[in-house]
Scaffold this active site. Structure first.
Site, PDB file in Angstrom:
ATOM      1  N   GLU A 328       2.642   3.562  -6.499  1.00 41.16           N
ATOM      2  CA  GLU A 328       2.693   3.647  -7.957  1.00 41.16           C
ATOM      3  C   GLU A 328       4.134   3.602  -8.442  1.00 41.16           C
ATOM      4  OE1 GLU A 328       0.399   7.232  -8.546  1.00 41.16           O
ATOM      5  OE2 GLU A 328       2.210   8.445  -8.733  1.00 41.16           O
ATOM      6  N   CYS A 329       4.347   2.824  -9.487  1.00 40.14           N
ATOM      7  CA  CYS A 329       5.634   2.686 -10.158  1.00 40.14           C
ATOM      8  C   CYS A 329       6.731   2.257  -9.178  1.00 40.14           C
ATOM      9  CB  CYS A 329       5.984   3.973 -10.903  1.00 40.14           C
ATOM     10  SG  CYS A 329       7.140   3.693 -12.276  1.00 40.14           S
ATOM     11  N   ALA A 330       7.566   3.174  -8.699  1.00 38.70           N
ATOM     12  CA  ALA A 330       8.608   2.796  -7.749  1.00 38.70           C
ATOM     13  C   ALA A 330       8.015   2.138  -6.507  1.00 38.70           C
ATOM     14  CB  ALA A 330       9.426   4.018  -7.354  1.00 38.70           C
TER      15      ALA A 330
END
Length: 442
Positions: A328-330
Site C-alpha cells: 500500500e502507498c509506498a
C-alpha cells in the site's frame, strides 16, 4: 475496567497537540507510570514518537477505518496493564469526515468517555482565550473539556492574563508552555519526519518535550483528571486465531523508507499462524529466509528512490517472488516499474512520480477484482495520504465515488489505500492462508 485516560485535543492543527501529548507521555513514564499511547485517526508518524516516549507501541483509534464498535476494544487491548492512557487527537476537536464529526477527536472522546484537555495556542491573544475555550467547552455537551494547556505563552504576565480570563470561564488551566524553538521537530511534505529516520535526534527531542511538560504543566492535576474517567464496559480486542501448523514466514518491509504500519497488523499475522520477519529494502540484499508472503506498507520511498534502486539484488528477488504480496502507498511505488525515473521492482505495470498535489481523505472503496486480499464486490474502508501519482496500465483494483486506484492479480494487492486490518481481519487471514512454502515458491 477503569483505565485513567485523557484525550489531548486542540481548536485546530498546529496548536501543539503533539508537543503536549508526547511530552506528557514521556513525563508520566519518567514518574514510573506505565503509559498507553494512542492517536486518533490514520496518522502513522505521531505514534512513532509516542512509542519512543512510552516504550510501548503507538496505537491508532479510527472509527472510520475499524468501526465505532471496535474503538473501545482496541483501546482496552492497547491499555492492558497500564496505569494511564494518553490519546492524542487529530486536527481540530470537532473536525471529522466531511462536514460531520464522525472519526473526529470529539467522536473518539465520546466513545471512550474520556475527559479532554484542550491545547490552545495563546500567541497574539490573552482574554480572548477564554472565549475560544468557552465555545469548545459548550459546543457539544457530550464532550467534557476538563482543562486547558496554554501553548506558546510569551511571558509570566501573558500567562496570568490568560489564567484570569479562564478562571472566570470555569475551566482550569493545567499548564502554560512558553515559546521554545528548541523543541521543534523537522517536517517535510507529509508532516513530521518519522522517528525511525532520526532515532538519536528523535530520542533527544522526546526528552526535551518531557522536560518542557514537566516544568510547565500540572502533572498531578492531569492525572486527577484522567482518573475521573468512568469504567469502560468493553472486552479487549483480540486478533482471530488461524490454523496454519507450518507457520509460514511473512516478511514485512521496514527501515527508514517504510515506516508506516499499524501494530495490530503484525499481531493479526501472528494470530493467523505466521511468523513475522522484518527486512529493510534499503540495506538487505535478500528476503528473510523462508519468506512465503510479503507486506510492503507505507512510508517515504520517494525520499530514498536512488538508494532503493541501487539495491538491485533485493529488487530482483521481489520481482521474481511468487508468493502473495500486500502493498500500500509506498509499497505500491516500490513495486512499480519506475519511481521518479529510478528503477523499482516492476511487479506493478506502471510508473510513479512526485507531484505538487496532496491527495488526502477517507475512501469507501469497492474491489473490482480478485487478489490476495480482495474478492470482487467487497467493500474496503481506507485512507489516502500522498503527493505522488501512478500511471497504470490496465484496470484499477478499487473504485470509489470520484476515484479509482490500484493493481491486483493472483499474487499482488497494491494500491494507495491504507487499510487498518483490525477493521477487516480477513485480510491477514487471507494473506497467510494463500502463502505457500518456500520449496513451492522456488
Amino acid at each position: 475496567m477503569v483505565v485513567p485516560r485523557l484525550v489531548i485535543a486542540a481548536p485546530s492543527s498546529g496548536s501543539g497537540k503533539t508537543t503536549v501529548a508526547t511530552g506528557l507521555m514521556a513525563a508520566l513514564r519518567a514518574r514510573g507510570l506505565r503509559v498507553s499511547p494512542h492517536k486518533v485517526g490514520p496518522d502513522y508518524i505521531d505514534p512513532g514518537y509516542h512509542a519512543l516516549a512510552t516504550g510501548r507501541p503507538g496505537r491508532n483509534l479510527d472509527p472510520w477505518l475499524v468501526g465505532e464498535e471496535r474503538v473501545r476494544p482496541l483501546f482496552r487491548h492497547g491499555a492492558a496493564g497500564c496505569d494511564v492512557a494518553v490519546v492524542e487527537g487529530v486536527m481540530g476537536l470537532f473536525d471529522g469526515k466531511g462536514d460531520t464529526d464522525f472519526a473526529s477527536t470529539a467522536h473518539v472522546a465520546r466513545l471512550l468517555d474520556a475527559p479532554v484537555v484542550l491545547v490552545v495556542d495563546a500567541a497574539r491573544q490573552s482574554r480572548s482565550v477564554a472565549a475560544v475555550v468557552h465555545g469548545f467547552a459548550t459546543f457539544d455537551p457530550r464532550v467534557r473539556v476538563g482543562g486547558v494547556v496554554l501553548n506558546r505563552v510569551g511571558s509570566d504576565r501573558h500567562a496570568e492574563l490568560c489564567r484570569s480570563a479562564l478562571a472566570a470561564a470555569g475551566v482550569p488551566v493545567l499548564g502554560a508552555i512558553r515559546r521554545d524553538d528548541a523543541v521543534s521537530t523537522p517536517s517535510r511534505h507529509l508532516g513530521l519526519v518519522p522517528a525511525a529516520e532520526r532515532e538519536a535526534e528523535a530520542l533527544a527531542a522526546v526528552d526535551r518535550l518531557a522536560a518542557l511538560v514537566t516544568r510547565s504543566c500540572d502533572l498531578d492535576g492531569l492525572l486527577r483528571l484522567a482518573a475521573s474517567a468512568p469504567r469502560l464496559d468493553a472486552a479487549p480486542w483480540e486478533p482471530a486465531l488461524g490454523e496454519r501448523a507450518d507457520r509460514p514466514v511473512v516478511a514485512v518491509a521496514g527501515g527508514a523508507a517504510f515506516t508506516f504500519g499499524y501494530a495490530e497488523h503484525v499481531e493479526l499475522l501472528r494470530a493467523a499462524g505466521a511468523d513475522v520477519a522484518v527486512f529493510d529494502p534499503l540495506r538487505d540484499e535478500r528476503l528473510p529466509d523462508g519468506t512465503a508472503a510479503l507486506v510492503i506498507g507505507g512510508g517515504f520511498p520517494e525520499v530514498y528512490a536512488a538508494e532503493l534502486a541501487a539495491n538491485e539484488p533485493l529488487r530482483a528477488q521481489v520481482a521474481a517472488f511468487r508468493g502473495p504480496i500486500a502493498a500500500e502507498c509506498a509499497g505500491l511505488l516500490y513495486l512499480c516499474e519506475e519511481l521518479d525515473g529510478q528503477r523499482m521492482c516492476g511487479r506493478v505495470p506502471g510508473r510513479a512520480r512526485m507531484t505538487p498535489r496532496l491527495t488526502l481523505g477517507y475512501r469507501d472503496a469497492v474491489a473490482l477484482g480478485r487478489s490476495p486480499l480482495t474478492e470482487p464486490g467487497e467493500r474496503f474502508r481506507g485512507h489516502e495520504f500522498h503527493r505522488t501519482a501512478v500511471e497504470y496500465v490496465g484496470e484499477p483494483l478499487f473504485r470509489w465515488e470520484g476515484g479509482a486506484d490500484g493493481f491486483g492479480d493472483a499474487l499482488v494487492t497494491a494500491s494507495y489505500l491504507h487499510l487498518h486490518w483490525a477493521g477487516q481481519p480477513m485480510t491477514a487471514q487471507r494473506l497467510v492462508s494463500s502463502s505457500r512454502s518456500p520449496s513451492v515458491l522456488r
